[in-house]
Design a protein around this motif. Structure first.
Motif, PDB file in Angstrom:
ATOM      1  N   MET A  34     -21.612   5.551  37.092  1.00  0.00           N
ATOM      2  CA  MET A  34     -22.616   6.016  38.076  1.00  0.00           C
ATOM      3  C   MET A  34     -23.004   7.466  37.771  1.00  0.00           C
ATOM      4  SD  MET A  34     -21.021   4.557  41.635  1.00  0.00           S
ATOM      5  CE  MET A  34     -20.177   2.981  41.616  1.00  0.00           C
ATOM      6  N   LEU A  35     -21.991   8.270  37.434  1.00  0.00           N
ATOM      7  CA  LEU A  35     -22.276   9.683  37.139  1.00  0.00           C
ATOM      8  C   LEU A  35     -23.056   9.813  35.832  1.00  0.00           C
ATOM      9  CD1 LEU A  35     -18.852  11.269  38.162  1.00  0.00           C
ATOM     10  CD2 LEU A  35     -21.023  11.501  39.374  1.00  0.00           C
ATOM     11  N   ARG A  36     -22.658   9.019  34.819  1.00  0.00           N
ATOM     12  CA  ARG A  36     -23.384   9.101  33.539  1.00  0.00           C
ATOM     13  C   ARG A  36     -24.844   8.670  33.722  1.00  0.00           C
ATOM     14  NH1 ARG A  36     -18.197   8.057  31.744  1.00  0.00           N
ATOM     15  NH2 ARG A  36     -18.349   5.805  31.901  1.00  0.00           N
ATOM     16  N   ALA A  51     -21.930  19.287  33.573  1.00  0.00           N
ATOM     17  CA  ALA A  51     -21.010  20.274  32.999  1.00  0.00           C
ATOM     18  C   ALA A  51     -19.563  19.950  33.383  1.00  0.00           C
ATOM     19  CB  ALA A  51     -21.387  21.664  33.485  1.00  0.00           C
ATOM     20  N   VAL A  52     -19.374  19.454  34.606  1.00  0.00           N
ATOM     21  CA  VAL A  52     -18.018  19.111  35.073  1.00  0.00           C
ATOM     22  C   VAL A  52     -17.442  18.001  34.193  1.00  0.00           C
ATOM     23  CG1 VAL A  52     -16.663  18.267  37.042  1.00  0.00           C
ATOM     24  CG2 VAL A  52     -18.672  19.695  37.451  1.00  0.00           C
ATOM     25  N   ILE A  53     -18.253  16.977  33.940  1.00  0.00           N
ATOM     26  CA  ILE A  53     -17.797  15.850  33.110  1.00  0.00           C
ATOM     27  C   ILE A  53     -17.490  16.344  31.702  1.00  0.00           C
ATOM     28  CG2 ILE A  53     -18.509  13.649  32.059  1.00  0.00           C
ATOM     29  CD1 ILE A  53     -20.229  13.173  34.572  1.00  0.00           C
ATOM     30  N   GLU A  54     -18.379  17.183  31.175  1.00  0.00           N
ATOM     31  CA  GLU A  54     -18.164  17.657  29.798  1.00  0.00           C
ATOM     32  C   GLU A  54     -16.925  18.526  29.682  1.00  0.00           C
ATOM     33  OE1 GLU A  54     -21.923  19.160  28.418  1.00  0.00           O
ATOM     34  OE2 GLU A  54     -22.781  17.130  28.376  1.00  0.00           O
ATOM     35  N   GLY A  56     -14.279  17.835  31.329  1.00  0.00           N
ATOM     36  CA  GLY A  56     -13.147  16.939  31.579  1.00  0.00           C
ATOM     37  C   GLY A  56     -12.517  17.155  32.942  1.00  0.00           C
ATOM     38  N   GLU A  57     -13.274  17.845  33.819  1.00  0.00           N
ATOM     39  CA  GLU A  57     -12.746  18.088  35.175  1.00  0.00           C
ATOM     40  C   GLU A  57     -13.275  17.022  36.139  1.00  0.00           C
ATOM     41  OE1 GLU A  57     -13.882  22.139  35.865  1.00  0.00           O
ATOM     42  OE2 GLU A  57     -12.525  22.851  34.291  1.00  0.00           O
ATOM     43  N   LEU A  58     -12.901  17.152  37.407  1.00  0.00           N
ATOM     44  CA  LEU A  58     -13.336  16.154  38.388  1.00  0.00           C
ATOM     45  C   LEU A  58     -14.499  16.667  39.230  1.00  0.00           C
ATOM     46  CD1 LEU A  58     -10.001  14.666  39.835  1.00  0.00           C
ATOM     47  CD2 LEU A  58     -11.395  13.854  37.919  1.00  0.00           C
ATOM     48  N   VAL A  63     -18.526  14.730  47.119  1.00  0.00           N
ATOM     49  CA  VAL A  63     -19.614  14.057  46.410  1.00  0.00           C
ATOM     50  C   VAL A  63     -19.203  12.631  46.059  1.00  0.00           C
ATOM     51  CG1 VAL A  63     -20.905  14.044  44.224  1.00  0.00           C
ATOM     52  CG2 VAL A  63     -20.653  16.173  45.520  1.00  0.00           C
ATOM     53  N   MET A  64     -17.990  12.479  45.507  1.00  0.00           N
ATOM     54  CA  MET A  64     -17.553  11.156  45.054  1.00  0.00           C
ATOM     55  C   MET A  64     -17.388  10.189  46.225  1.00  0.00           C
ATOM     56  SD  MET A  64     -17.729  11.600  41.917  1.00  0.00           S
ATOM     57  CE  MET A  64     -17.480   9.868  41.617  1.00  0.00           C
ATOM     58  N   ILE A  65     -16.833  10.697  47.314  1.00  0.00           N
ATOM     59  CA  ILE A  65     -16.608   9.833  48.482  1.00  0.00           C
ATOM     60  C   ILE A  65     -17.956   9.350  49.038  1.00  0.00           C
ATOM     61  CG2 ILE A  65     -15.789   9.863  50.893  1.00  0.00           C
ATOM     62  CD1 ILE A  65     -13.489  11.787  49.776  1.00  0.00           C
ATOM     63  N   ALA A 136     -20.146  12.267  25.940  1.00  0.00           N
ATOM     64  CA  ALA A 136     -19.914  13.674  25.574  1.00  0.00           C
ATOM     65  C   ALA A 136     -18.458  14.078  25.800  1.00  0.00           C
ATOM     66  CB  ALA A 136     -20.833  14.562  26.392  1.00  0.00           C
ATOM     67  N   ASP A 137     -17.750  13.306  26.655  1.00  0.00           N
ATOM     68  CA  ASP A 137     -16.359  13.691  26.955  1.00  0.00           C
ATOM     69  C   ASP A 137     -15.339  12.919  26.112  1.00  0.00           C
ATOM     70  OD1 ASP A 137     -16.847  11.275  28.210  1.00  0.00           O
ATOM     71  OD2 ASP A 137     -15.934  11.843  30.129  1.00  0.00           O
ATOM     72  N   ASP A 138     -15.812  12.121  25.129  1.00  0.00           N
ATOM     73  CA  ASP A 138     -14.882  11.392  24.255  1.00  0.00           C
ATOM     74  C   ASP A 138     -14.582  12.206  22.995  1.00  0.00           C
ATOM     75  OD1 ASP A 138     -14.212   9.182  25.704  1.00  0.00           O
ATOM     76  OD2 ASP A 138     -15.511   7.786  24.635  1.00  0.00           O
TER      77      ASP A 138
HETATM   78  P1  AMP Z   1     -14.591   7.787  33.628  1.00  0.00           P
HETATM   79  O1  AMP Z   1     -15.736   7.071  33.007  1.00  0.00           O
HETATM   80  O2  AMP Z   1     -13.980   7.059  34.784  1.00  0.00           O
HETATM   81  O3  AMP Z   1     -13.560   8.217  32.619  1.00  0.00           O
HETATM   82  O4  AMP Z   1     -15.182   9.144  34.260  1.00  0.00           O
HETATM   83  C1  AMP Z   1     -15.804  10.127  33.449  1.00  0.00           C
HETATM   84  C2  AMP Z   1     -15.830  11.458  34.186  1.00  0.00           C
HETATM   85  O5  AMP Z   1     -16.601  11.327  35.390  1.00  0.00           O
HETATM   86  C3  AMP Z   1     -14.474  11.979  34.645  1.00  0.00           C
HETATM   87  O6  AMP Z   1     -13.774  12.668  33.622  1.00  0.00           O
HETATM   88  C4  AMP Z   1     -14.904  12.895  35.797  1.00  0.00           C
HETATM   89  O7  AMP Z   1     -15.446  14.107  35.315  1.00  0.00           O
HETATM   90  C5  AMP Z   1     -16.029  12.108  36.448  1.00  0.00           C
HETATM   91  N1  AMP Z   1     -15.521  11.178  37.490  1.00  0.00           N
HETATM   92  C6  AMP Z   1     -15.549   9.821  37.468  1.00  0.00           C
HETATM   93  N2  AMP Z   1     -15.011   9.303  38.583  1.00  0.00           N
HETATM   94  C7  AMP Z   1     -14.618  10.359  39.329  1.00  0.00           C
HETATM   95  C8  AMP Z   1     -13.972  10.478  40.590  1.00  0.00           C
HETATM   96  N3  AMP Z   1     -13.597   9.395  41.302  1.00  0.00           N
HETATM   97  N4  AMP Z   1     -13.716  11.735  41.050  1.00  0.00           N
HETATM   98  C9  AMP Z   1     -14.083  12.826  40.351  1.00  0.00           C
HETATM   99  N5  AMP Z   1     -14.689  12.782  39.162  1.00  0.00           N
HETATM  100  C10 AMP Z   1     -14.959  11.564  38.643  1.00  0.00           C
END
Ligand code: AMP
Length: 193
Positions: A34-36, A51-54, A56-58, A63-65, A136-138
Protein backbone atom coordinates in the motif's frame (compact mmCIF):
# COMPACT_ATOMS: atom_id res chain seq x y z
CA UNK A 1 -10.61 -16.08 8.18
CA UNK A 2 -8.67 -13.25 9.81
CA UNK A 3 -4.99 -13.89 10.06
CA UNK A 4 -1.83 -11.92 10.74
CA UNK A 5 1.50 -13.03 9.28
CA UNK A 6 4.54 -11.93 11.26
CA UNK A 7 8.19 -12.39 10.44
CA UNK A 8 11.38 -10.50 9.65
CA UNK A 9 12.00 -8.82 6.28
CA UNK A 10 12.47 -11.45 3.57
CA UNK A 11 10.77 -14.22 5.58
CA UNK A 12 8.26 -14.79 2.78
CA UNK A 13 5.22 -13.09 4.32
CA UNK A 14 4.10 -11.53 1.04
CA UNK A 15 4.28 -14.78 -0.93
CA UNK A 16 2.55 -16.79 1.76
CA UNK A 17 -0.13 -14.14 2.37
CA UNK A 18 -1.02 -14.16 -1.34
CA UNK A 19 -1.22 -17.95 -1.41
CA UNK A 20 -3.33 -18.31 1.73
CA UNK A 21 -5.64 -15.50 0.66
CA UNK A 22 -6.14 -16.96 -2.84
CA UNK A 23 -7.01 -20.38 -1.42
CA UNK A 24 -9.58 -18.95 0.92
CA UNK A 25 -10.97 -16.21 -1.28
CA UNK A 26 -10.09 -13.49 1.22
CA UNK A 27 -8.09 -10.30 0.74
CA UNK A 28 -4.29 -10.24 1.15
CA UNK A 29 -3.41 -6.90 2.70
CA UNK A 30 0.21 -5.82 2.52
CA UNK A 31 0.87 -2.46 4.17
CA UNK A 32 4.28 -2.34 2.45
CA UNK A 33 2.54 -2.69 -0.94
CA UNK A 34 0.00 0.00 0.00
CA UNK A 35 2.84 2.37 0.87
CA UNK A 36 4.81 1.53 -2.28
CA UNK A 37 1.66 2.20 -4.36
CA UNK A 38 1.29 5.57 -2.61
CA UNK A 39 4.96 6.36 -3.36
CA UNK A 40 4.54 5.55 -7.07
CA UNK A 41 1.33 7.60 -7.26
CA UNK A 42 3.16 10.50 -5.65
CA UNK A 43 0.28 11.06 -3.18
CA UNK A 44 0.89 13.12 -0.06
CA UNK A 45 1.15 9.88 1.94
CA UNK A 46 3.64 8.55 -0.61
CA UNK A 47 5.74 11.70 -0.40
CA UNK A 48 5.89 11.44 3.38
CA UNK A 49 6.54 7.69 3.42
CA UNK A 50 9.23 7.50 0.72
CA UNK A 51 12.23 8.63 2.74
CA UNK A 52 11.14 6.62 5.80
CA UNK A 53 10.90 3.42 3.74
CA UNK A 54 14.24 4.09 2.07
CA UNK A 55 15.87 4.50 5.48
CA UNK A 56 14.37 1.18 6.59
CA UNK A 57 12.45 2.86 9.40
CA UNK A 58 8.76 2.62 10.27
CA UNK A 59 6.00 4.95 9.12
CA UNK A 60 4.19 6.36 12.18
CA UNK A 61 1.63 4.28 14.02
CA UNK A 62 -1.12 6.90 13.54
CA UNK A 63 -0.72 6.86 9.77
CA UNK A 64 -0.54 3.06 9.54
CA UNK A 65 -3.49 2.48 11.86
CA UNK A 66 -5.64 4.91 9.84
CA UNK A 67 -4.68 3.16 6.57
CA UNK A 68 -5.55 -0.31 7.89
CA UNK A 69 -8.76 0.84 9.61
CA UNK A 70 -9.95 2.26 6.28
CA UNK A 71 -8.82 -0.79 4.29
CA UNK A 72 -10.48 -3.45 6.43
CA UNK A 73 -13.80 -1.60 6.16
CA UNK A 74 -13.87 -2.32 2.41
CA UNK A 75 -16.37 -4.92 1.15
CA UNK A 76 -13.65 -7.39 0.09
CA UNK A 77 -12.61 -7.77 3.74
CA UNK A 78 -16.02 -8.77 5.07
CA UNK A 79 -15.19 -12.48 4.91
CA UNK A 80 -11.70 -11.98 6.22
CA UNK A 81 -8.17 -10.99 5.32
CA UNK A 82 -4.56 -11.96 5.66
CA UNK A 83 -2.45 -9.10 7.00
CA UNK A 84 1.16 -8.94 5.88
CA UNK A 85 3.39 -6.28 7.43
CA UNK A 86 0.87 -5.04 9.99
CA UNK A 87 0.97 -4.83 12.98
CA UNK A 88 4.65 -3.94 13.28
CA UNK A 89 4.48 -2.36 16.73
CA UNK A 90 2.57 -3.24 19.90
CA UNK A 91 0.58 0.01 19.50
CA UNK A 92 -0.55 -1.20 16.06
CA UNK A 93 -1.46 -4.62 17.50
CA UNK A 94 -3.60 -3.02 20.21
CA UNK A 95 -5.25 -0.74 17.65
CA UNK A 96 -6.03 -3.74 15.44
CA UNK A 97 -7.65 -5.55 18.36
CA UNK A 98 -9.78 -2.48 19.04
CA UNK A 99 -10.83 -2.15 15.37
CA UNK A 100 -11.86 -5.79 15.18
CA UNK A 101 -13.67 -5.65 18.50
CA UNK A 102 -15.68 -2.67 17.22
CA UNK A 103 -16.81 -4.87 14.32
CA UNK A 104 -17.56 -7.80 16.63
CA UNK A 105 -14.89 -10.02 15.09
CA UNK A 106 -11.47 -11.30 16.13
CA UNK A 107 -8.32 -12.74 14.65
CA UNK A 108 -8.31 -16.50 14.13
CA UNK A 109 -4.59 -16.66 14.76
CA UNK A 110 -1.21 -15.07 14.18
CA UNK A 111 1.46 -16.98 12.30
CA UNK A 112 5.08 -16.04 12.80
CA UNK A 113 7.38 -17.18 9.99
CA UNK A 114 10.70 -17.77 11.69
CA UNK A 115 13.92 -17.41 9.70
CA UNK A 116 17.49 -16.91 10.81
CA UNK A 117 18.97 -13.46 9.99
CA UNK A 118 22.04 -14.71 8.08
CA UNK A 119 19.79 -16.70 5.83
CA UNK A 120 17.60 -13.64 5.23
CA UNK A 121 20.44 -11.49 3.99
CA UNK A 122 21.13 -14.05 1.22
CA UNK A 123 17.44 -14.24 0.39
CA UNK A 124 17.04 -10.46 0.11
CA UNK A 125 20.11 -10.25 -2.12
CA UNK A 126 18.50 -12.84 -4.40
CA UNK A 127 15.19 -10.91 -4.38
CA UNK A 128 17.01 -7.67 -5.26
CA UNK A 129 18.67 -9.39 -8.24
CA UNK A 130 15.47 -11.10 -9.39
CA UNK A 131 13.40 -7.91 -9.26
CA UNK A 132 16.14 -5.76 -10.78
CA UNK A 133 16.23 -3.57 -7.69
CA UNK A 134 12.52 -2.69 -7.93
CA UNK A 135 12.42 -2.09 -4.18
CA UNK A 136 14.58 0.81 -3.02
CA UNK A 137 14.86 -0.81 0.42
CA UNK A 138 16.17 -4.19 -0.85
CA UNK A 139 19.88 -3.65 -0.26
CA UNK A 140 22.11 -5.00 2.46
CA UNK A 141 22.54 -1.68 4.27
CA UNK A 142 18.81 -0.91 4.51
CA UNK A 143 18.09 -4.54 5.26
CA UNK A 144 20.32 -4.45 8.33
CA UNK A 145 18.44 -1.38 9.52
CA UNK A 146 15.08 -3.09 8.84
CA UNK A 147 16.23 -6.10 10.84
CA UNK A 148 17.30 -3.93 13.75
CA UNK A 149 13.91 -2.18 13.63
CA UNK A 150 12.26 -5.60 13.50
CA UNK A 151 14.12 -6.80 16.60
CA UNK A 152 13.38 -3.63 18.54
CA UNK A 153 9.82 -2.79 17.51
CA UNK A 154 8.23 -5.86 15.93
CA UNK A 155 9.60 -8.73 18.02
CA UNK A 156 7.50 -7.41 20.97
CA UNK A 157 4.42 -7.92 18.75
CA UNK A 158 5.18 -11.67 18.77
CA UNK A 159 5.35 -11.54 22.57
CA UNK A 160 2.04 -9.67 22.65
CA UNK A 161 0.28 -12.38 20.65
CA UNK A 162 2.12 -15.18 22.46
CA UNK A 163 0.83 -13.74 25.72
CA UNK A 164 -2.70 -13.68 24.22
CA UNK A 165 -2.25 -17.34 23.18
CA UNK A 166 -2.74 -16.54 19.51
CA UNK A 167 0.78 -17.06 18.19
CA UNK A 168 1.92 -20.03 16.15
CA UNK A 169 5.51 -20.17 14.91
CA UNK A 170 6.36 -21.89 11.65
CA UNK A 171 9.81 -22.64 10.22
CA UNK A 172 10.28 -20.33 7.22
CA UNK A 173 13.36 -22.09 5.81
CA UNK A 174 12.33 -24.38 2.97
CA UNK A 175 10.65 -24.15 -0.39
CA UNK A 176 7.62 -21.88 -0.79
CA UNK A 177 5.41 -25.00 -0.97
CA UNK A 178 6.92 -26.46 2.19
CA UNK A 179 6.34 -23.24 4.10
CA UNK A 180 2.76 -22.98 2.78
CA UNK A 181 2.13 -26.57 3.89
CA UNK A 182 3.59 -25.89 7.34
CA UNK A 183 1.38 -22.82 7.76
CA UNK A 184 -1.72 -24.70 6.60
CA UNK A 185 -1.02 -27.50 9.08
CA UNK A 186 -0.43 -25.04 11.91
CA UNK A 187 -3.57 -23.00 11.31
CA UNK A 188 -5.65 -26.09 10.66
CA UNK A 189 -4.75 -27.25 14.15
CA UNK A 190 -5.94 -24.11 15.91
CA UNK A 191 -8.51 -22.34 13.78
CA UNK A 192 -11.84 -23.41 12.34
CA UNK A 193 -11.05 -21.99 8.92
P1 AMP B 1 7.27 -4.47 3.81
O1 AMP B 1 6.92 -4.55 2.36
O2 AMP B 1 6.23 -5.05 4.71
O3 AMP B 1 8.64 -5.01 4.10
O4 AMP B 1 7.32 -2.91 4.19
C1 AMP B 1 8.24 -2.03 3.56
C2 AMP B 1 8.41 -0.78 4.41
O5 AMP B 1 7.15 -0.10 4.52
C3 AMP B 1 8.85 -1.02 5.85
O6 AMP B 1 10.26 -1.18 5.97
C4 AMP B 1 8.33 0.26 6.52
O7 AMP B 1 9.16 1.37 6.22
C5 AMP B 1 7.00 0.48 5.83
N1 AMP B 1 5.89 -0.23 6.52
C6 AMP B 1 5.15 -1.26 6.05
N2 AMP B 1 4.23 -1.65 6.95
C7 AMP B 1 4.40 -0.85 8.02
C8 AMP B 1 3.76 -0.77 9.29
N3 AMP B 1 2.77 -1.61 9.64
N4 AMP B 1 4.20 0.19 10.15
C9 AMP B 1 5.19 1.04 9.82
N5 AMP B 1 5.83 1.01 8.65
C10 AMP B 1 5.45 0.08 7.75
Amino acid sequence: MRLVLLGPPGAGKGTQAERLAARRGVAALSTGEMLRAAVSEGSSLGKRAKAVIERGELVSDDVMIAIVAERIRQPDCVDGFILDGFPRTVAQARALDAMLQENGVRLDCVVEISVDEDFLIGRIETRAKETGGARADDNVETLKKRMAVYRQQTAPVSDYYRHNKMLITVDGVGSKDEVTAAIETAIGAVARV
